[in-house]
Structure formats: structure tokens, C-alpha cells
Design a protein around this motif. Structure first.
Motif, PDB file in Angstrom:
ATOM      1  N   TYR A  28     -53.478  12.532  15.792  1.00  0.00           N
ATOM      2  CA  TYR A  28     -53.184  12.902  17.180  1.00  0.00           C
ATOM      3  C   TYR A  28     -51.688  12.866  17.478  1.00  0.00           C
ATOM      4  O   TYR A  28     -51.192  13.645  18.284  1.00  0.00           O
ATOM      5  N   VAL A  29     -50.954  11.981  16.807  1.00  0.00           N
ATOM      6  CA  VAL A  29     -49.497  11.911  17.005  1.00  0.00           C
ATOM      7  C   VAL A  29     -48.841  13.176  16.465  1.00  0.00           C
ATOM      8  O   VAL A  29     -47.962  13.760  17.116  1.00  0.00           O
ATOM      9  N   GLU A  30     -49.268  13.603  15.289  1.00  0.00           N
ATOM     10  CA  GLU A  30     -48.727  14.825  14.697  1.00  0.00           C
ATOM     11  C   GLU A  30     -48.998  16.035  15.587  1.00  0.00           C
ATOM     12  O   GLU A  30     -48.106  16.848  15.838  1.00  0.00           O
ATOM     13  N   VAL A  31     -50.232  16.145  16.061  1.00  0.00           N
ATOM     14  CA  VAL A  31     -50.600  17.262  16.926  1.00  0.00           C
ATOM     15  C   VAL A  31     -49.811  17.187  18.232  1.00  0.00           C
ATOM     16  O   VAL A  31     -49.275  18.195  18.706  1.00  0.00           O
ATOM     17  N   GLY A  32     -49.695  16.000  18.789  1.00  0.00           N
ATOM     18  CA  GLY A  32     -48.923  15.821  20.019  1.00  0.00           C
ATOM     19  C   GLY A  32     -47.473  16.227  19.860  1.00  0.00           C
ATOM     20  O   GLY A  32     -46.903  16.889  20.740  1.00  0.00           O
ATOM     21  N   ASN A  33     -46.864  15.847  18.750  1.00  0.00           N
ATOM     22  CA  ASN A  33     -45.475  16.241  18.499  1.00  0.00           C
ATOM     23  C   ASN A  33     -45.339  17.754  18.390  1.00  0.00           C
ATOM     24  O   ASN A  33     -44.373  18.338  18.882  1.00  0.00           O
ATOM     25  N   HIS A  34     -46.293  18.373  17.760  1.00  0.00           N
ATOM     26  CA  HIS A  34     -46.254  19.825  17.616  1.00  0.00           C
ATOM     27  C   HIS A  34     -46.407  20.514  18.977  1.00  0.00           C
ATOM     28  O   HIS A  34     -45.694  21.473  19.280  1.00  0.00           O
ATOM     29  N   GLY A  36     -45.574  19.292  21.822  1.00  0.00           N
ATOM     30  CA  GLY A  36     -44.388  19.014  22.624  1.00  0.00           C
ATOM     31  C   GLY A  36     -43.253  19.982  22.424  1.00  0.00           C
ATOM     32  O   GLY A  36     -42.394  20.135  23.308  1.00  0.00           O
ATOM     33  N   THR A  37     -43.235  20.677  21.315  1.00  0.00           N
ATOM     34  CA  THR A  37     -42.157  21.647  21.078  1.00  0.00           C
ATOM     35  C   THR A  37     -42.272  22.861  21.987  1.00  0.00           C
ATOM     36  O   THR A  37     -41.282  23.542  22.231  1.00  0.00           O
ATOM     37  N   SER A  38     -43.477  23.113  22.494  1.00  0.00           N
ATOM     38  CA  SER A  38     -43.647  24.278  23.365  1.00  0.00           C
ATOM     39  C   SER A  38     -44.089  23.928  24.783  1.00  0.00           C
ATOM     40  O   SER A  38     -43.854  24.709  25.701  1.00  0.00           O
ATOM     41  N   SER A  39     -44.728  22.755  24.955  1.00  0.00           N
ATOM     42  CA  SER A  39     -45.187  22.393  26.295  1.00  0.00           C
ATOM     43  C   SER A  39     -45.241  20.876  26.456  1.00  0.00           C
ATOM     44  O   SER A  39     -46.265  20.251  26.130  1.00  0.00           O
ATOM     45  N   PRO A  40     -44.180  20.283  26.953  1.00  0.00           N
ATOM     46  CA  PRO A  40     -44.192  18.841  27.198  1.00  0.00           C
ATOM     47  C   PRO A  40     -45.305  18.414  28.173  1.00  0.00           C
ATOM     48  O   PRO A  40     -45.850  17.322  28.045  1.00  0.00           O
ATOM     49  N   SER A  41     -45.641  19.269  29.110  1.00  0.00           N
ATOM     50  CA  SER A  41     -46.709  18.938  30.063  1.00  0.00           C
ATOM     51  C   SER A  41     -48.059  18.829  29.359  1.00  0.00           C
ATOM     52  O   SER A  41     -48.827  17.887  29.607  1.00  0.00           O
ATOM     53  N   LEU A  42     -48.357  19.778  28.492  1.00  0.00           N
ATOM     54  CA  LEU A  42     -49.607  19.719  27.735  1.00  0.00           C
ATOM     55  C   LEU A  42     -49.579  18.548  26.767  1.00  0.00           C
ATOM     56  O   LEU A  42     -50.586  17.862  26.578  1.00  0.00           O
ATOM     57  N   GLN A  43     -48.442  18.279  26.170  1.00  0.00           N
ATOM     58  CA  GLN A  43     -48.313  17.142  25.264  1.00  0.00           C
ATOM     59  C   GLN A  43     -48.668  15.840  25.984  1.00  0.00           C
ATOM     60  O   GLN A  43     -49.430  15.024  25.472  1.00  0.00           O
ATOM     61  N   GLU A  44     -48.131  15.650  27.167  1.00  0.00           N
ATOM     62  CA  GLU A  44     -48.400  14.436  27.924  1.00  0.00           C
ATOM     63  C   GLU A  44     -49.891  14.311  28.262  1.00  0.00           C
ATOM     64  O   GLU A  44     -50.491  13.243  28.098  1.00  0.00           O
ATOM     65  N   PHE A  46     -52.393  15.736  26.688  1.00  0.00           N
ATOM     66  CA  PHE A  46     -53.109  15.565  25.428  1.00  0.00           C
ATOM     67  C   PHE A  46     -53.028  14.120  24.953  1.00  0.00           C
ATOM     68  O   PHE A  46     -54.042  13.514  24.584  1.00  0.00           O
ATOM     69  N   LEU A  47     -51.834  13.546  24.953  1.00  0.00           N
ATOM     70  CA  LEU A  47     -51.670  12.168  24.485  1.00  0.00           C
ATOM     71  C   LEU A  47     -52.404  11.186  25.394  1.00  0.00           C
ATOM     72  O   LEU A  47     -52.980  10.203  24.919  1.00  0.00           O
ATOM     73  N   THR A  48     -52.407  11.454  26.685  1.00  0.00           N
ATOM     74  CA  THR A  48     -53.171  10.615  27.604  1.00  0.00           C
ATOM     75  C   THR A  48     -54.651  10.683  27.278  1.00  0.00           C
ATOM     76  O   THR A  48     -55.340   9.654  27.211  1.00  0.00           O
TER      77      THR A  48
END
Length: 78
Positions: A28-34, A36-44, A46-48
Motif C-alpha cells: 500500500y505504501v508503494e501504491v500510495g507513493n505512485h 501521489g505523483t499525480s494526485s496528492p488528494s487521492l493519495q491522502e 487512499f492512505l487513510t
């Protein structure tokens, strides 16, 4: 925004399932980092969602083990 939450939850559920099946606990960390390169909002979001899934898994595991222990103690007392 509902769309972000829906997308994040679906992806998080899929990633959590894959992690369990593959035994890779930080996928999940790897996917989250990926993400985040295009959408910090979706990353946040997703990680939540992933943290919630992980927390639920830990809670359920504790509950099941505790329930077994309590049941065994009750049988021993009878």
C-alpha cells in the motif's frame, strides 16, 4: 468529494486483499507513493482508507484471539 473516497476505498480494498494473498505488508505504501505523483488528494484518501483497513484487521485479529482465550478459560472453569 465522494468520487475521491469511492476511488480510494475501492483501490485500498483491492490492495489490502493483494497484500494478504501475497504476504507483502507494505504494498500500500508503494501504491500510495505512485498515486501521489499525480494526485496528492487521492493519495491522502487512499492512505487513510488503507490505515482503516489495517486497523480493522488488527482489531479483528485481537478480538478473535481474545474470544478464543475467554472461551477456553470458561471451559476450564466448568
Amino acid at each position: 468529494m465522494a468520487l475521491i473516497d469511492e476511488l480510494a476505498e475501492k483501490l485500498a480494498a483491492d490492495v489490502m486483499k493483494a497484500q494478504l494473498e501475497l504476504g507483502v505488508d507494505r504494498l500500500y505504501v508503494e501504491v500510495g507513493n505512485h498515486i501521489g505523483t499525480s494526485s496528492p488528494s487521492l493519495q491522502e484518501a487512499f492512505l487513510t482508507a488503507c490505515r482503516l483497513h489495517l486497523s480493522e484487521q488488527r482489531g479483528r485479529s485481537f478480538f478473535e484471539e481474545r474470544l478464543k482465550a475467554l472461551s477456553a478459560a470458561r471451559k476450564d472453569a466448568s
